[in-house]
Write an enzyme that holds these catalytic residues in place. Structure first.
Site, mmCIF file in Angstrom:
data_model
loop_
_atom_site.group_PDB
_atom_site.id
_atom_site.type_symbol
_atom_site.label_atom_id
_atom_site.label_comp_id
_atom_site.label_asym_id
_atom_site.label_seq_id
_atom_site.Cartn_x
_atom_site.Cartn_y
_atom_site.Cartn_z
ATOM 1 N N GLU A 154 26.568 34.132 41.587
ATOM 2 C CA GLU A 154 27.326 34.173 40.336
ATOM 3 C C GLU A 154 27.905 32.809 39.957
ATOM 4 O OE1 GLU A 154 30.978 36.726 38.291
ATOM 5 O OE2 GLU A 154 30.745 36.729 40.469
ATOM 6 N N GLU A 248 33.277 44.563 35.391
ATOM 7 C CA GLU A 248 34.257 43.803 36.172
ATOM 8 C C GLU A 248 35.314 43.296 35.191
ATOM 9 O OE1 GLU A 248 33.871 40.870 39.873
ATOM 10 O OE2 GLU A 248 33.843 39.829 37.954
#
Length: 271
Positions: A154, A248
């Site tokens: 990420e 998220e």
């Protein structure tokens, strides 16, 4: 088919952050299932926190899949990163992530490397730090491949790491690796900070994207900030993405309201 996913944090040391549900695994899964989510993304203290048999029972009971498992507890609880100058700590970090890969793979879920990537420390050489990250991803990418899954890396915004902040930087880094089992996580919150055009970045990175985090410009659920989602969703669909759109996001105004807002937005843009 693009699928929806809710996030749940089960790490006692964390009392607030970008996860929709908190602490109670079964009640969270029950609520997510009732709202129509397809899957759950788990953030746990370690790979052995949840009994695997019990997790399978709950997933089956509530007709949910496991979309991904987070590894950030390795840094939050133990202070480990894959780019720590101490080789002993780096090896411990690799072992921690490796165990998470094994855990997730039993449910067909990849592990995510976010905060555990670490930073270039002030007195250290950037190229040396990146070589440590590359070494770790080679080992962990092979582990994921051998486990029948893949690994997710990420890119984070500049306030969280000074390694890779954009999808382009992530693509260029991954393409230098021998392993082809590492994919990128396109986090819409981080991209809102770092990308000149989120949609164009998604289009350019398409083949490398393996997971998407669904959060608005203020990291609240989509629809509560200013991210222009119509063009973003069209870009995601145009790259033939078939993974999870996972929330998220901060649990605001409340976990239940955040979950409802998320699934409403997901259906609006992807169903």
């Amino acid at each position: 088919m693009i699928k929806s996913s809710a996030t749940i944090a089960l790490v006692p040391q964390i009392t607030y952050g970008p996860w929709i549900y908190w602490k109670d695994l079964e009640s969270s899964m029950q609520k997510a299932s009732k709202l129509g989510f397809d899957a759950m993304e788990l953030f746990t203290p370690a790979s052995d926190t949840i009994d695997e048999g019990r997790l399978k029972e709950l997933l089956d009971q509530y007709q949910l899949e496991l979309s991904a498992v987070g590894t950030g507890a390795g840094k939050v609880i133990h202070g480990m990163t894959l780019t720590d100058p101490d080789p002993v700590i780096r090896q411990k970090a690799i072992s921690f992530v490796s165990d998470m890969i094994s855990f997730g793979a039993k449910f067909g879920a990849p592990a995510i490397i976010g905060s555990m990537q670490g930073n270039v420390l002030e007195a250290k050489d950037r190229e040396l730090t990146l070589s440590w990250l590359a070494e770790a991803l080679e080992v962990l990418g092979k582990k994921a491949h051998d486990s029948g899954t893949f690994l997710i890396y990420e890119p984070l915004n500049r306030y969280e790491t000074n390694l890779m902040n954009t999808m382009k930087a992530g693509v260029e880094f991954l393409e230098k690796l021998d392993t082809k089992s590492v994919k990128l996580l396109a986090d819409l919150f981080h991209m809102n900070i770092e990308e000149a055009d989120i949609s164009e970045s998604i289009l350019a990175s398409g083949p490398h994207i393996g997971h998407i985090h669904f959060a608005d410009s203020n990291r609240k659920p989509i629809g509560l900030g200013h991210t222009e989602m119509s063009s973003v969703s069209e870009a995601i669909k145009s790259i033939n993405y078939e993974g999870y759109i996972s929330a998220e996001a901060f649990p605001e105004p409340s976990p239940d309201e955040a979950a409802a807002q998320t699934i409403q937005s997901f259906k609006k843009y992807f169903r």
